[in-house]
Design a protein around this motif. Structure first.
Motif, PDB file in Angstrom:
ATOM      1  N   ALA A   1     -46.513 -60.715  35.517  1.00  0.00           N
ATOM      2  CA  ALA A   1     -47.369 -60.086  34.496  1.00  0.00           C
ATOM      3  C   ALA A   1     -46.546 -59.273  33.518  1.00  0.00           C
ATOM      4  CB  ALA A   1     -48.411 -59.205  35.184  1.00  0.00           C
ATOM      5  N   ALA A   2     -45.574 -58.492  34.025  1.00  0.00           N
ATOM      6  CA  ALA A   2     -44.722 -57.690  33.154  1.00  0.00           C
ATOM      7  C   ALA A   2     -43.909 -58.570  32.222  1.00  0.00           C
ATOM      8  CB  ALA A   2     -43.796 -56.812  33.994  1.00  0.00           C
TER       9      ALA A   2
ATOM     10  N   LEU B   1     -46.067 -59.636  29.289  1.00  0.00           N
ATOM     11  CA  LEU B   1     -46.317 -58.508  28.387  1.00  0.00           C
ATOM     12  C   LEU B   1     -45.068 -58.155  27.584  1.00  0.00           C
ATOM     13  CD1 LEU B   1     -48.466 -56.300  30.787  1.00  0.00           C
ATOM     14  CD2 LEU B   1     -49.274 -57.550  28.770  1.00  0.00           C
TER      15      LEU B   1
ATOM     16  N   ALA C   1     -44.331 -60.768  24.960  1.00  0.00           N
ATOM     17  CA  ALA C   1     -45.223 -60.622  23.804  1.00  0.00           C
ATOM     18  C   ALA C   1     -44.734 -59.557  22.830  1.00  0.00           C
ATOM     19  CB  ALA C   1     -46.634 -60.278  24.282  1.00  0.00           C
TER      20      ALA C   1
ATOM     21  N   ARG D   1     -48.398 -64.230  20.537  1.00  0.00           N
ATOM     22  CA  ARG D   1     -48.146 -62.934  21.164  1.00  0.00           C
ATOM     23  C   ARG D   1     -49.401 -62.412  21.876  1.00  0.00           C
ATOM     24  NH1 ARG D   1     -43.380 -60.374  19.735  1.00  0.00           N
ATOM     25  NH2 ARG D   1     -42.217 -61.344  18.027  1.00  0.00           N
TER      26      ARG D   1
ATOM     27  N   TYR E   1     -49.859 -64.466  25.048  1.00  0.00           N
ATOM     28  CA  TYR E   1     -48.962 -64.064  26.124  1.00  0.00           C
ATOM     29  C   TYR E   1     -49.429 -62.748  26.760  1.00  0.00           C
ATOM     30  CZ  TYR E   1     -44.900 -67.062  26.891  1.00  0.00           C
ATOM     31  OH  TYR E   1     -44.077 -68.064  27.322  1.00  0.00           O
ATOM     32  N   ALA E   2     -49.831 -61.795  25.946  1.00  0.00           N
ATOM     33  CA  ALA E   2     -50.313 -60.515  26.486  1.00  0.00           C
ATOM     34  C   ALA E   2     -51.574 -60.726  27.323  1.00  0.00           C
ATOM     35  CB  ALA E   2     -50.585 -59.540  25.344  1.00  0.00           C
TER      36      ALA E   2
ATOM     37  N   GLY F   1     -50.635 -62.132  30.658  1.00  0.00           N
ATOM     38  CA  GLY F   1     -50.068 -61.095  31.510  1.00  0.00           C
ATOM     39  C   GLY F   1     -51.139 -60.249  32.174  1.00  0.00           C
ATOM     40  N   ILE F   2     -52.141 -59.879  31.411  1.00  0.00           N
ATOM     41  CA  ILE F   2     -53.234 -59.068  31.955  1.00  0.00           C
ATOM     42  C   ILE F   2     -54.039 -59.857  32.981  1.00  0.00           C
ATOM     43  CG2 ILE F   2     -55.386 -57.874  31.374  1.00  0.00           C
ATOM     44  CD1 ILE F   2     -54.079 -57.185  28.661  1.00  0.00           C
TER      45      ILE F   2
END
Length: 409
Positions: free
Chosen positions: A96-97, A100, A103, A174, A177-178, A181-182
């Motif tokens: 996940a990191a 983020l 992104a 972007r 991708y974020a 991640g969430i």
């Protein structure tokens, strides 16, 4: 810390909990498998934004594969020591990191590092280590369980590339991708925490729940080497159609859309193949099942050379997918058949690393051969040669296997 530090494991093998754990594992693999496919989907957008050439834009994918390969060994070794859930939890957070941070990247170097060090390594927990973990929970249906867990990776390859383009078109890569991640953070962490129960420990010989290790006239090290050679060979061959089918269709004048459809057919057929190979392996063993798949894969590679019509390529791609999907999970089944359970995570991870390197090397090698010859015919022949190496190694393993009374290890 060991598996028994968390809670005293219940017998649990082949239990209803084992099947529930398999379902959770498949869901976890389908979500976390996005780490293998997302970079492929965003590659053109990343290339355009950073103003780089195609070779530089391909480096994040290479970094992801390297991180994924290394993670299969490192995380696999960790689960042998600590059990599955803690390494998987850390890997899920890293995954996940990685999305983020990628992104937020301002250069292709930052993006590449996020892909390799976080996304690639983080994704590894849902492949080899997950397969190794689920193998401890099944005896009678171990083949089915292992191949079902491995199918999550192909399901991810079917689902995520379909979802991502729509979101990218609306919000950009972007944001996509974020969002990934969430999603990974809020779904994978709870799923991993549901897998905290320690795996059943190997019981004394002859007791309920014990698993007999099959005899073979090879040392564990020699068997490991043969499996690594076989894994490398099969996946160099496997990568030829999977990596280059779209470009091959473009060269033949059929366009990108048809090539993409053929790739989707391969992936979907691969899921069917993985599940079916599990049932076969439970009846005849992992080595014979792998050999069947490898021989069929070799034949389908031959078919690509003369049958280059549009309809023919669809059929051959379907046959190829049905042939190759069950090969890689069979290595995990073989490790569990012939090697001690306490070493499963590390040994399966090493073989999976070889298969991943095979995919990476084979994809590059086929492109290099195409550049030299101006045709994919030689690249298909190269894949066939590597496939024959795989068959030779597995025939040697089959020959070395001895049919005598097994002993519990």
């Amino acid at each position: 810390m060991t598996r028994t530090d968390l809670s005293r494991p219940l017998p649990g093998i082949d239990s209803s909990y084992a099947w529930m754990r398999l379902a959770i594992s498949m869901l976890l693999a389908t979500i976390g498998g996005v780490g293998m496919w997302a970079v492929v989907v965003v590659l053109p957008a990343v290339q355009a934004e950073f103003g780089i050439d195609r070779a530089a834009a391909s480096m994040p994918y290479t970094a992801t594969m390297v991180g994924f390969a290394a993670g299969n060994v490192l995380v696999g070794r960790a689960i042998d020591r600590m059990g599955y859930w803690m390494p998987a939890l850390l890997s899920s957070v890293a995954l996940a990191a990685g999305f983020l941070l990628a992104a937020l990247s301002t250069s292709i170097l930052q993006f590449t590092l996020a892909q390799g060090l976080l996304i690639g390594v983080g994704t590894s927990a849902i492949f080899g280590p997950l397969i190794a973990d689920i193998s401890h929970w099944f005896n009678r249906r171990r083949g089915v369980a292992v191949t079902a867990a491995a199918a999550g990776n192909y399901l991810a390859g079917t689902i995520w590339p379909t979802i991502m383009p729509t979101l990218m078109k609306a919000e950009g890569w972007r944001f996509t991708y974020a969002a990934i991640g969430i999603v990974c953070l809020v779904t994978m962490v709870p799923l991993v925490l549901m897998l905290r129960r320690g795996a059943p420990e190997a019981a004394a010989a002859g007791s309920p729940g014990s698993r007999l290790v099959q005899p073979i006239s090879l040392s564990p090290a020699a068997l490991q080497v043969l499996l690594v050679v076989a894994g490398l060979g099969c996946c160099v061959a496997m990568s030829m159609p999977q990596v280059h089918i779209v470009a091959y269709c473009m060269d033949l004048g059929y366009g990108v859309a048809h090539g993409a459809d053929m790739l989707s057919i391969m992936m979907a057929a691969g899921v069917v193949s993985r599940l079916a190979s599990g049932f076969v392996a439970d009846r005849i063993g992992g080595v014979k099942t792998l050999l069947i798949g490898s021989v069929l894969q070799c034949l389908s590679l031959f078919f690509y050379i003369p049958f280059d019509g549009l309809a023919s390529l669809y059929v051959v791609s379907l046959v190829f997918g049905l042939s190759q999907g069950g090969i890689v999970p069979c290595y995990a089944i073989i490790v569990r058949e012939y090697m001690p359970a306490r070493e499963a995570g590390q040994r399966i991870g090493i073989v999976m690393m070889a298969t991943i390197f095979g995919m990476a090397i084979g994809g590059w090698m086929s492109g290099w051969i195409y550049d030299l010859t101006g045709s994919y015919a030689a690249a298909f022949l190269n894949g066939i040669a590597w496939n024959l190496l795989n068959i030779l190694a597995m025939v040697l393993v089959l020959w070395k296997a001895r049919h005598r009374t097994a002993v519990a290890v």
